[in-house]
Design a protein around this motif. Structure first.
Motif, PDB file in Angstrom:
ATOM      1  N   VAL A 180       0.757  -1.234  -0.051  1.00  0.00           N
ATOM      2  CA  VAL A 180       0.055  -0.133  -0.074  1.00  0.00           C
ATOM      3  C   VAL A 180       0.860   1.287  -0.162  1.00  0.00           C
ATOM      4  O   VAL A 180       1.759   1.360   0.783  1.00  0.00           O
ATOM      5  N   LEU A 181       0.505   2.161  -0.766  1.00  0.00           N
ATOM      6  CA  LEU A 181       1.459   3.337  -1.115  1.00  0.00           C
ATOM      7  C   LEU A 181       0.507   4.621  -0.637  1.00  0.00           C
ATOM      8  O   LEU A 181      -0.430   4.907  -1.270  1.00  0.00           O
ATOM      9  N   GLU A 182       0.995   5.273   0.399  1.00  0.00           N
ATOM     10  CA  GLU A 182       0.209   6.328   0.957  1.00  0.00           C
ATOM     11  C   GLU A 182       0.892   7.697   0.898  1.00  0.00           C
ATOM     12  O   GLU A 182       1.903   7.711   1.183  1.00  0.00           O
ATOM     13  N   PRO A 183       0.242   8.782   0.273  1.00  0.00           N
ATOM     14  CA  PRO A 183       0.913  10.145  -0.081  1.00  0.00           C
ATOM     15  C   PRO A 183       0.274  11.134   1.020  1.00  0.00           C
ATOM     16  O   PRO A 183       0.842  12.415   0.651  1.00  0.00           O
ATOM     17  N   TYR A 184      -0.075  10.844   2.049  1.00  0.00           N
ATOM     18  CA  TYR A 184      -0.860  11.827   2.934  1.00  0.00           C
ATOM     19  C   TYR A 184       0.224  12.392   4.149  1.00  0.00           C
ATOM     20  O   TYR A 184       1.034  11.897   4.464  1.00  0.00           O
ATOM     21  N   ARG A 185      -0.271  13.472   4.430  1.00  0.00           N
ATOM     22  CA  ARG A 185       0.309  14.260   5.490  1.00  0.00           C
ATOM     23  C   ARG A 185       0.318  13.132   6.785  1.00  0.00           C
ATOM     24  O   ARG A 185      -0.518  12.426   6.990  1.00  0.00           O
ATOM     25  N   LYS A 186       1.379  13.322   7.426  1.00  0.00           N
ATOM     26  CA  LYS A 186       1.449  12.503   8.984  1.00  0.00           C
ATOM     27  C   LYS A 186       0.084  12.357   9.563  1.00  0.00           C
ATOM     28  O   LYS A 186      -0.471  13.554   9.799  1.00  0.00           O
ATOM     29  N   GLY A 187      -0.204  11.107   9.910  1.00  0.00           N
ATOM     30  CA  GLY A 187      -1.390  10.995  10.803  1.00  0.00           C
ATOM     31  C   GLY A 187      -2.679  10.826  10.077  1.00  0.00           C
ATOM     32  O   GLY A 187      -3.840  10.360  10.663  1.00  0.00           O
ATOM     33  N   VAL A 188      -2.694  10.841   8.816  1.00  0.00           N
ATOM     34  CA  VAL A 188      -4.164  11.000   8.039  1.00  0.00           C
ATOM     35  C   VAL A 188      -4.588   9.633   8.052  1.00  0.00           C
ATOM     36  O   VAL A 188      -5.722   9.355   8.235  1.00  0.00           O
ATOM     37  N   MET A 189      -3.658   8.849   7.962  1.00  0.00           N
ATOM     38  CA  MET A 189      -4.108   7.252   7.550  1.00  0.00           C
ATOM     39  C   MET A 189      -4.475   6.851   9.025  1.00  0.00           C
ATOM     40  O   MET A 189      -5.555   5.865   9.234  1.00  0.00           O
ATOM     41  N   GLU A 190      -3.856   7.262  10.081  1.00  0.00           N
ATOM     42  CA  GLU A 190      -4.227   6.528  11.434  1.00  0.00           C
ATOM     43  C   GLU A 190      -5.683   7.106  11.857  1.00  0.00           C
ATOM     44  O   GLU A 190      -6.577   6.589  12.366  1.00  0.00           O
ATOM     45  N   LYS A 191      -5.712   8.486  11.327  1.00  0.00           N
ATOM     46  CA  LYS A 191      -7.173   9.054  11.780  1.00  0.00           C
ATOM     47  C   LYS A 191      -8.222   8.148  10.905  1.00  0.00           C
ATOM     48  O   LYS A 191      -9.413   8.168  11.567  1.00  0.00           O
ATOM     49  N   LEU A 192      -7.918   7.726   9.792  1.00  0.00           N
ATOM     50  CA  LEU A 192      -8.939   6.762   9.148  1.00  0.00           C
ATOM     51  C   LEU A 192      -8.849   5.390   9.625  1.00  0.00           C
ATOM     52  O   LEU A 192      -9.878   4.724   9.186  1.00  0.00           O
TER      53      LEU A 192
END
Ligand SMILES: CCCCCCCCCCCC[C@H](C)C(=O)SCCNC(=O)CCNC(=O)[C@H](O)C(C)(C)COP(=O)(O)OP(=O)(O)OC[C@H]1O[C@@H](n2cnc3c(N)ncnc32)[C@H](O)[C@@H]1OP(=O)(O)O
Length: 382
Positions: free
Chosen positions: A76-88
């Motif tokens: 999985v490749l994610e380009p978001y600001r730190k913490g965005v994926m954890e929030k989701l």
């Protein structure tokens, strides 16, 4: 192709992550780009060979769907600001506990730690923070960013792709996935390792734009020709420099030594006048077949028809006739085979991918109706 069988979920981003995904797709991976719903076009100009699923991650069903895609994928490749994926609820601890073989690549500007980790930024900021920008630019001018090539693409997308390939290779031994923290600041700096390692040679001890490779040296610069075109000159070694002087009809005995820094401005002036006295074609005839290291500065429209590039097939055309660079490097048995069809529209493959990943038609219809997923026009219903 080398990456056949590798499944990648790429969360849609701006430039570096799309490039990373495109590299993987060019070399055979199946790359699914996860786009947002309610957007009808993408800024991803590097969607080549990918499929697109439009998915609303702001719904619990969308999050569950992404988790399911990741369980059945390799990367999985994610380009978001730190913490965005954890929030989701899509952070590494969740996804790796469900799929311990998953390679979780995080491509950001500043990395996952440090006091800038959460700040917005773009290539120029990362380049500045890497130290490299301070070295780029002509004498007496302010630092100059060479497009967004260094941090976004070399230090970002390409370096992240390297990390993914390394993690895939390591997984063949350990059977385990891992998290890749790809910071563009660090990727750019790493790409520039030569600068750090060559400092002790005194290569960069003079101000910006007055050193060997930063446009300070007369034998390593571009020159304008009589017809307003340009040549690139890179005659560093003495034997090559001598061939340059010969082509320019200059007598080495009457000039200051090649490495006399203080004489460089004067030598540059002399070279400038010489190059301005003939056309680009004239100079290319003079230097053709020599080791003077003189080449034309080709435009994007000219590169594919230059005999050298043409002979190697270095540029290709897609189905609409648009040219693009052939994926590099060339592997002898399993070269890249870039897709020649048009890039995917947002949500073009939503149904196809979900069926592939084991959803039933009824389940997909329900998610379409609820706006959890979306198809591009014409594909909205099964
Ligand atoms: C007029 C405009 C024309 C446009 C033409 C475009 C041409 C292309 C130009 C390319 C320029 C390239 C430039 C030079 C670059 O340098 S690109 C590199 C940018 N930097 C990075 O990628 C580093 C890592 N990323 C980041 O730092 C940040 O993502 C960012 C780039 C600063 C953007 O920040 P921001 O827009 O606030 O986004 P983020 O904080 O990452 O949060 C993303 C939010 O979106 C949400 N999201 C994501 N996917 C979905 C989805 N499928 N469904 C629903 N929501 C989704 C996330 O949940 C997150 O939401 P929230 O946490 O903010 O509520």
């Amino acid at each position: 192709m080398a990456l056949l069988g590798v499944k990648v979920i790429e969360l849609a981003g701006l430039a570096p992550a799309p490039f990373c995904g495109m590299i993987l797709a060019d070399f055979g991976a199946k790359v699914i780009r996860v786009d947002r719903t309610k957007v009808f076009s993408t800024v991803d100009t590097q969607g080549r060979g990918k499929q697109s699923v439009a998915l609303n991650l702001k719904t619990p069903e969308g999050v569950a769907l992404l988790r399911r895609l990741c369980v059945q994928s390799d990367v999985v490749l994610e380009p978001y600001r730190k913490g965005v994926m954890e929030k989701l609820g899509l952070g590494p601890s969740e996804l790796l506990s469900e799929n311990p073989r998953l390679i979780y690549a995080r491509l950001t500007g500043y990395g996952q730690s440090g006091c800038y980790a959460s700040a917005a930024g773009h290539d120029i900021n990362y380049l500045a923070m890497s130290g490299l920008l301070s070295q780029l630019g002509r004498s007496g001018e302010k630092p100059y960013a060479p497009l967004n090539l260094v941090a976004d693409f070399a230090g970002g997308g390409l370096t992240c792709a390297l990390g993914i390939i390394l993690a895939l290779l390591e997984r063949t031994k350990s059977g385990k996935g891992q998290i890749i923290d790809a910071s563009m600041v660090e990727g750019a700096a790493f790409t520039g390792s030569f600068l750090w390692k060559s400092r002790k040679l005194g290569l960069w001890s003079r101000p910006r734009g007055e050193n060997l490779l930063d446009s300070g040296a007369p034998f390593y610069d571009t020159y304008k020709t009589l017809d307003g075109k340009y040549l690139a000159v890179g005659a560093i070694e003495t034997e090559f420099y001598n061939q340059l002087l010969k082509g320019l009809e200059l007598d080495a005995g009457e000039l200051p030594p090649q490495m006399s820094f203080s004489d460089w401005p004067e030598l540059k002036q002399l070279f400038t006048e010489r190059f301005a006295s003939k056309t680009q074609a004239d100079w290319l005839m003079i230097f053709d077949g020599t080791d003077a290291c003189v080449t034309p500065v080709l435009s994007l429209d000219q590169v594919s028809s230059h005999p050298h590039n043409r002979e190697r097939g270095s540029f290709m055309k897609d189905s609409s006739g648009e040219e693009f660079p052939r994926p590099a490097p060339v592997l002898s048995r399993t070269p890249a085979e870039p897709c020649l069809a048009s890039d995917p529209a947002v949500g073009e493959h939503t149904v196809e991918v979900l069926l592939d990943y084991g959803y039933t038609s009824a389940e997909i219809d329900e998610m379409l109706a609820a706006g959890v997923v979306q198809c591009s026009a014409g594909k909205a219903k099964l």
